[in-house]
Write a protein that holds these residues in place. Structure first.
Motif, PDB file in Angstrom:
ATOM      1  N   PRO A  29       4.442 -22.026 -11.304  1.00  9.72           N
ATOM      2  CA  PRO A  29       3.438 -21.189 -10.659  1.00  9.72           C
ATOM      3  C   PRO A  29       2.163 -21.976 -10.385  1.00  9.72           C
ATOM      4  CG  PRO A  29       3.627 -20.653 -12.989  1.00  9.72           C
ATOM      5  CD  PRO A  29       4.746 -21.598 -12.688  1.00  9.72           C
ATOM      6  N   VAL A  30       1.561 -21.643  -9.276  1.00  5.62           N
ATOM      7  CA  VAL A  30       0.291 -22.272  -8.896  1.00  5.62           C
ATOM      8  C   VAL A  30      -0.828 -21.283  -9.145  1.00  5.62           C
ATOM      9  CG1 VAL A  30      -1.048 -23.281  -7.021  1.00  5.62           C
ATOM     10  CG2 VAL A  30       1.419 -23.681  -7.154  1.00  5.62           C
ATOM     11  N   LYS A  31      -1.833 -21.672  -9.902  1.00  2.00           N
ATOM     12  CA  LYS A  31      -2.956 -20.801 -10.221  1.00  2.00           C
ATOM     13  C   LYS A  31      -3.897 -20.710  -9.032  1.00  2.00           C
ATOM     14  CE  LYS A  31      -6.421 -20.123 -13.836  1.00  2.00           C
ATOM     15  NZ  LYS A  31      -7.023 -20.695 -15.047  1.00  2.00           N
ATOM     16  N   GLU A  32      -4.080 -19.503  -8.509  1.00  2.00           N
ATOM     17  CA  GLU A  32      -4.919 -19.313  -7.339  1.00  2.00           C
ATOM     18  C   GLU A  32      -6.159 -18.530  -7.742  1.00  2.00           C
ATOM     19  OE1 GLU A  32      -4.722 -17.334  -2.878  1.00  2.00           O
ATOM     20  OE2 GLU A  32      -2.935 -17.472  -4.124  1.00  2.00           O
ATOM     21  N   LEU A  33      -7.324 -19.162  -7.696  1.00  2.00           N
ATOM     22  CA  LEU A  33      -8.559 -18.533  -8.149  1.00  2.00           C
ATOM     23  C   LEU A  33      -9.644 -18.668  -7.087  1.00  2.00           C
ATOM     24  CD1 LEU A  33      -8.723 -19.668 -11.891  1.00  2.00           C
ATOM     25  CD2 LEU A  33      -8.198 -17.401 -11.020  1.00  2.00           C
ATOM     26  N   ASP A  34      -9.401 -18.135  -5.907  1.00  2.76           N
ATOM     27  CA  ASP A  34     -10.464 -18.132  -4.906  1.00  2.76           C
ATOM     28  C   ASP A  34     -11.140 -16.766  -4.906  1.00  2.76           C
ATOM     29  OD1 ASP A  34      -8.108 -17.860  -2.122  1.00  2.76           O
ATOM     30  OD2 ASP A  34      -8.804 -16.379  -3.581  1.00  2.76           O
ATOM     31  N   ASN A  35     -12.106 -16.614  -4.028  1.00  4.10           N
ATOM     32  CA  ASN A  35     -12.866 -15.378  -3.987  1.00  4.10           C
ATOM     33  C   ASN A  35     -12.364 -14.420  -2.905  1.00  4.10           C
ATOM     34  OD1 ASN A  35     -14.470 -16.396  -6.008  1.00  4.10           O
ATOM     35  ND2 ASN A  35     -15.934 -17.317  -4.582  1.00  4.10           N
ATOM     36  N   HIS A  36     -11.228 -14.747  -2.338  1.00  6.77           N
ATOM     37  CA  HIS A  36     -10.694 -13.965  -1.227  1.00  6.77           C
ATOM     38  C   HIS A  36     -10.398 -12.519  -1.655  1.00  6.77           C
ATOM     39  CE1 HIS A  36      -8.812 -13.035   2.499  1.00  6.77           C
ATOM     40  NE2 HIS A  36      -7.564 -13.044   2.030  1.00  6.77           N
ATOM     41  N   MET A  37      -9.983 -12.331  -2.908  1.00  4.02           N
ATOM     42  CA  MET A  37      -9.583 -11.012  -3.360  1.00  4.02           C
ATOM     43  C   MET A  37     -10.729 -10.007  -3.302  1.00  4.02           C
ATOM     44  SD  MET A  37      -9.320 -11.650  -7.485  1.00  4.02           S
ATOM     45  CE  MET A  37      -8.465 -10.118  -7.703  1.00  4.02           C
ATOM     46  N   PHE A  38     -11.982 -10.478  -3.349  1.00  2.12           N
ATOM     47  CA  PHE A  38     -13.115  -9.550  -3.343  1.00  2.12           C
ATOM     48  C   PHE A  38     -13.323  -8.899  -1.967  1.00  2.12           C
ATOM     49  CE2 PHE A  38     -13.935 -12.334  -6.930  1.00  2.12           C
ATOM     50  CZ  PHE A  38     -14.185 -11.410  -7.933  1.00  2.12           C
ATOM     51  N   GLN A  39     -12.664  -9.466  -0.946  1.00  2.00           N
ATOM     52  CA  GLN A  39     -12.722  -8.818   0.359  1.00  2.00           C
ATOM     53  C   GLN A  39     -11.898  -7.533   0.389  1.00  2.00           C
ATOM     54  OE1 GLN A  39     -11.502 -11.799   3.180  1.00  2.00           O
ATOM     55  NE2 GLN A  39     -13.385 -13.022   2.918  1.00  2.00           N
ATOM     56  N   ALA A  40     -11.024  -7.369  -0.595  1.00  2.68           N
ATOM     57  CA  ALA A  40     -10.220  -6.150  -0.685  1.00  2.68           C
ATOM     58  C   ALA A  40     -10.951  -5.044  -1.440  1.00  2.68           C
ATOM     59  CB  ALA A  40      -8.895  -6.454  -1.390  1.00  2.68           C
ATOM     60  N   ILE A  41     -12.048  -5.382  -2.088  1.00  2.00           N
ATOM     61  CA  ILE A  41     -12.790  -4.386  -2.863  1.00  2.00           C
ATOM     62  C   ILE A  41     -13.820  -3.723  -1.953  1.00  2.00           C
ATOM     63  CG2 ILE A  41     -14.399  -4.071  -4.768  1.00  2.00           C
ATOM     64  CD1 ILE A  41     -12.903  -6.314  -6.213  1.00  2.00           C
ATOM     65  N   PRO A  42     -13.811  -2.409  -1.843  1.00  2.00           N
ATOM     66  CA  PRO A  42     -14.721  -1.727  -0.914  1.00  2.00           C
ATOM     67  C   PRO A  42     -16.177  -2.084  -1.177  1.00  2.00           C
ATOM     68  CG  PRO A  42     -13.074  -0.202  -1.738  1.00  2.00           C
ATOM     69  CD  PRO A  42     -12.909  -1.465  -2.534  1.00  2.00           C
ATOM     70  N   SER A  43     -16.946  -2.164  -0.116  1.00  2.00           N
ATOM     71  CA  SER A  43     -18.351  -2.558  -0.236  1.00  2.00           C
ATOM     72  C   SER A  43     -19.189  -1.534  -0.982  1.00  2.00           C
ATOM     73  CB  SER A  43     -18.943  -2.801   1.156  1.00  2.00           C
ATOM     74  OG  SER A  43     -18.795  -1.647   1.960  1.00  2.00           O
ATOM     75  N   ASP A  44     -18.657  -0.313  -1.143  1.00  2.00           N
ATOM     76  CA  ASP A  44     -19.416   0.698  -1.881  1.00  2.00           C
ATOM     77  C   ASP A  44     -19.029   0.743  -3.362  1.00  2.00           C
ATOM     78  OD1 ASP A  44     -16.901   1.753  -1.662  1.00  2.00           O
ATOM     79  OD2 ASP A  44     -17.549   3.726  -0.947  1.00  2.00           O
ATOM     80  N   ALA A  45     -18.341  -0.304  -3.858  1.00  4.58           N
ATOM     81  CA  ALA A  45     -17.984  -0.362  -5.280  1.00  4.58           C
ATOM     82  C   ALA A  45     -19.242  -0.418  -6.124  1.00  4.58           C
ATOM     83  CB  ALA A  45     -17.101  -1.572  -5.550  1.00  4.58           C
ATOM     84  N   ALA A  46     -19.289   0.418  -7.144  1.00  2.80           N
ATOM     85  CA  ALA A  46     -20.449   0.428  -8.040  1.00  2.80           C
ATOM     86  C   ALA A  46     -20.344  -0.692  -9.061  1.00  2.80           C
ATOM     87  CB  ALA A  46     -20.557   1.772  -8.743  1.00  2.80           C
ATOM     88  N   PHE A  47     -19.158  -0.917  -9.590  1.00  3.23           N
ATOM     89  CA  PHE A  47     -18.977  -2.039 -10.509  1.00  3.23           C
ATOM     90  C   PHE A  47     -17.532  -2.500 -10.481  1.00  3.23           C
ATOM     91  CE2 PHE A  47     -18.631   1.846 -12.923  1.00  3.23           C
ATOM     92  CZ  PHE A  47     -17.536   1.675 -13.747  1.00  3.23           C
TER      93      PHE A  47
END
Length: 916
Positions: A29-47
């Motif tokens: 397995p290749v460890k993937e730790l970029d910040n791309h996943m945060f684009q899936a989190i709605p901009s109105d997330a409180a935390f």
């Protein structure tokens, strides 16, 4: 609904197990730790909670952290915990999946959908070489409920719903996104394919870059969204306070640290000029001293530490400008400057040193809540001069005399402070931040380079009195344990005593929301406190928040006062008469051998180091026969007499020629003040001194067979004096010259824990002396020398015993303590009553006379730190047990009509209780 979520996620996870297995067959397995996943989190997330070891994090949080176990009893945290528990049970259910995902970053975000429904959204990385179509086909074919597909450009959301609820998911760009909320999923899908999400929120990417590489988990919080979540629930005063710290569109990024009894969050804070914290940019954090004068009972407070006042002024005005308040500030400066005759900034900065503390809730006085303010000044005399100057100027403008604004606050007969009736609270709130603003803090006083402000003279006096007694917050063990987990250097600190959360919540939240929080006392009773610190010296302010678990409900002893000593003590406090005021004062020695004289108000009049412990009782003598009393006692090496000011009386201290084996015995044969002082020493002599410190001539006693380990006693029957002492094998009954006066028919080994007690009417009406031996016998000594013994049901040789007529009937009762048991017998040995305690009682019971027929028995349990008072029928006096850890004294300190009980307490305090 929960069953639906569990089932649906289990299908997803089964698919991921298959994917993981296929992947492992082909390559590592290749460890993937970029910040791309945060684009899936709605901009109105409180935390957002993220972790590269989400399974381990949830497991440790849920099973090992005591703070979290209490917090989940609250509705909101409980809901979050339930979401995490579901996620943990599913992620951990398949070993293959667990092994693969434990090194993959997983994110769980929470956002508000609808009025106040806080829902989660989970983002899980999916391995790139496996066909998304195959995975979706597997999940869809194994899911229950009615399925509907909804397409958003390149993303298809798969919705499953039936009577138990809704669950949905989509797969996009190597990530699986799931939520029990259709609205949250749709927001996520739209923003993910537009490469948006929370990454477009100002400040988020900067804070994202600050997260620790080895953190167990990281939490990101958006202040705008959190405030939107809080606004419908919070009271207006709380919102005003929070909005200053939250600012506009600020982000926290804090790493989570877990210990069994500690939950802490450390990280950074993105701010702009609209945030009050921006006023502290560039301020050097330093250790702060203002907490030293905060009275016990402060339940909620805010602290500011300003090292560079000019820099603060510049930044603070930028903050005011961003808040559209700078014009109003300048208008206030001009208006107040006219009243003071000086620019308020210059006036305040001339003597305030930069440390400010506002207590919002205080329960230190009669459980009432009071707010007050403390400001450190550059010097007491400098501040006093500045205040008097401004009061004089203001009085002239108001055509009043300055004394109209000045009064005296009297702590006791000998101590008072100047009180200023001149409201500066608005000034401090406007000049240094609205978090310090208070209404009607009219009354001010200076104490040790601090300026105290309070809403009434009563509260101001209580604050001063607490400091005089040393009853301040940092000296309490529960607060010291909590504060130890915080940084010693900071710019801002916000503190909440966990015990008072139900009380402070009532004024902080809307009535409907407060009523929805059942069991607040149970939730927070085990927490020590909650603290939030800010160090604003860097580019991003550094924040540190802790929640500390104590494991037990903390309760303050409800005393009249508590006075702080340098260290704890173990002796019974002595009540000694002040021959001037005719009031009792308190004499005590601590474990570092310092002696104290404390007045009836609890103020230490003086203290003096002796260098060794006192081994005797504390006696008062009138050595000059003039009505003035001195204190007399001994250590192992010295006989000591002090006047009431703590000074040695002439010829004292007297050095003993051999070490004393026990405390001195005092006799005044004819009540003529011609005192005789008996001191047994190691060479087996009994030394006899007169009150002037000289050895008495004519005392012809030789030596005892062994060392005397109990105080020599003087007893008188009629005109005959008896001097009694004992070594381990025999009892000596002597006359004034040291000659044997009574020869015993049967010698015995006296229990060294038991006194000799005179019986004017012993057996047959004759005079006798009562004591106890080491075999558990009650021993009666007739003045003819005849010795009678009666066995008591005692098991050891180390019992304690007191003889007293506790019911005032003229009879004789024997009170014994052995192990955990206190037993009371009549003279014939019949058991009257018994009381059993949680721990061994190591101190002799004490008898207290409240009236001619009202005697009470006092017991101390040093292990539990409880003291007991029993009526003469064995019932426990109402209000007991009380907190205490030493034998105690009961008497009158002032003419109040009630008895005072003086005892050693926790954290090096001496306690004063009222006993009615």
């Amino acid at each position: 609904m929960l069953r639906r979520i569990l089932y649906f996620l289990s299908v997803i996870l089964l698919a991921l197990v298959i994917i993981l297995f296929y992947r492992r067959l082909n390559e590592k397995p290749v460890k993937e730790l970029d910040n791309h996943m945060f684009q899936a989190i709605p901009s109105d997330a409180a935390f957002i909670i993220t972790s590269e070891s989400m399974i381990s994090f949830i497991s440790e949080l849920e099973t090992q952290n005591l703070v979290w176990k209490d917090l989940i009893k609250t509705p909101m945290i409980g809901k979050i915990s339930k979401n995490l528990t579901v996620l943990d049970s599913l992620l951990s259910s398949k070993s293959e999946l667990k092994a693969g995902l434990d090194n993959s970053e997983i994110a769980v975000s929470y956002q508000v959908t609808g009025k106040d429904d806080v829902v989660p959204l989970v983002v899980i990385p999916v391995l790139a070489k496996i066909s998304s179509a195959n995975m979706k086909s597997f999940i869809n074919n194994n899911s229950q409920g009615t399925r509907t597909d909804k397409k958003y450009d390149n993303i298809t959301i798969y919705n499953f719903s039936d009577s138990s609820g809704y669950s949905g998911y989509y797969v996009y760009d190597n990530y699986l996104v799931w939520s029990p909320s259709e609205i949250a999923l749709e927001r996520s899908a739209r923003e993910f394919q537009n490469k948006a999400g929370v990454t477009i929120k100002k400040g988020f990417n900067e804070i994202l870059a600050t997260r620790g590489s080895n953190a167990l988990a990281t939490v990101f919080m958006n202040t705008d969204e959190l405030m939107s979540m809080i606004k419908p629930l919070a009271s207006k005063p709380l919102l005003i306070k929070l909005e200053q710290i939250a600012g506009d569109n600020s982000w926290f990024g804090v790493d989570v640290s877990l210990q069994s009894n500690l939950l802490s969050f450390m990280g950074f804070y993105s701010i702009n000029n609209s945030n009050y914290v921006s006023a502290f940019r560039g301020q050097k954090p330093s250790e702060i001293n203002i907490l030293d004068v905060v009275p016990v009972g402060a339940q909620q407070f805010s602290v500011a530490n300003i090292s560079d006042m000019n820099l603060f002024r510049s930044n603070y005005k930028k903050y005011l400008e961003a808040q559209n308040k700078l014009d109003a500030y300048n208008i206030w400066l001009n208006k107040t400057g006219d009243l003071l005759g000086q620019n308020p900034e210059l006036f305040a900065d001339d003597f305030f040193s930069g440390e400010f503390l506002k207590v919002t809730y205080a329960g230190y006085t009669n459980n009432k809540r009071n707010s007050y303010l403390i400001a450190k000044v550059k010097g007491n005399s400098l501040a006093e001069s500045a205040l008097n100057g401004k009061i004089k100027y203001y009085a002239e403008k108001e055509h009043k005399k300055p004394k109209a604004f000045i009064d005296e606050l009297r702590i006791d007969k000998d101590l008072q402070y100047t009180c200023y009736d001149f409201d500066l609270s608005e000034m401090i709130g406007i000049l240094y931040g609205n978090i310090f603003k208070s209404d009607d803090l009219h009354f001010w006083a200076l104490y040790d380079n601090y300026l105290f402000a309070a809403p009434s003279k009563k509260v101001l006096k209580d604050i001063l009195y607490a400091n005089v007694l040393g009853k301040t917050l940092p000296r309490q063990s529960y607060f010291d344990d909590f504060y130890h987990n915080l940084s010693t250097s900071y710019n801002l600190l916000f503190y909440q005593d966990s015990r008072s959360i139900p009380l402070t919540s009532k004024d902080s939240w809307s009535e409907s929301f407060y009523k929805s929080l059942p069991g607040n006392n149970d939730v927070f009773s085990n927490l020590n406190g909650i603290g939030f610190q800010v160090d604003a010296s860097g580019k991003f302010p550094y924040v540190n928040m802790i929640m500390d678990y104590s494991g037990q409900q903390k309760s303050d002893a409800e005393t009249i006062w508590q006075s702080l000593l340098d260290t704890s003590f173990i002796m019974k406090p002595a009540l000694v008469l002040n021959h001037y005021t005719k009031e009792n004062e308190i004499f005590v020695q601590d474990l570092k051998h310092t002696i104290y004289l404390i007045n009836p108000s609890g103020r230490i009049l003086w203290k003096k180091s002796l260098g060794e412990p006192i081994i005797s009782e504390i006696y008062q003598v009138d050595s000059y026969k003039n009505g003035k009393l001195q204190l007399l006692f001994n250590t192992a090496t010295r006989l000591i007499m002090l006047d009431r000011n703590g000074n040695y009386v002439e010829r004292y201290p007297v050095k003993l020629p051999s070490g004393a084996t026990t405390g001195l015995g005092l006799a005044d044969y004819d009540n003529s003040l011609n005192y005789r002082i008996f001191i047994p020493v190691k060479d087996r002599r009994i030394l006899l001194y007169s009150v002037d410190g000289n050895r008495v001539k004519g005392w012809n006693f030789g030596k005892t067979d062994h060392e005397v380990l109990h105080t020599v006693q003087h007893i008188r029957f009629g005109k005959r004096d008896y001097i009694l002492c004992a070594d381990r094998n025999r009892v000596y009954i002597l006359d004034r010259q040291g000659k044997e006066r009574v020869t015993l028919s049967d010698q015995f080994s006296k229990n060294e824990n038991v006194d000799f007690y005179p019986l004017a009417k012993g057996p047959g009406g004759a005079e006798a002396i009562l004591t106890g031996d080491t075999q558990g016998n009650l021993v009666t000594i007739m003045m003819s020398g005849v010795v009678n013994k009666r066995k008591l049901p005692l098991k050891t040789q180390t019992y304690q015993m007191v003889v007293e007529n506790i019911d005032g009937s003229g009879g004789t009762e024997i009170i014994t303590v052995e192990g955990k048991s206190m037993k009371v017998f009549d003279y014939l040995g019949n058991l009257l009553f018994e009381r059993v305690f949680p721990d061994d009682i190591t101190d002799c019971p004490n008898i207290y006379k409240f009236s001619a027929r009202d005697y009470k028995i006092g017991i101390v349990d040093r292990v539990q730190q409880n003291i007991y008072l029993f009526n003469n029928d064995g019932s426990e006096k109402s209000g007991f047990p009380l907190t205490g850890n030493t034998p105690f004294s009961i008497g009158f300190l002032k003419s109040s009509g009630s008895f005072n009980l003086i005892v050693g307490g926790r954290d090096n305090y001496i306690y004063n209780y009222i006993v009615k």
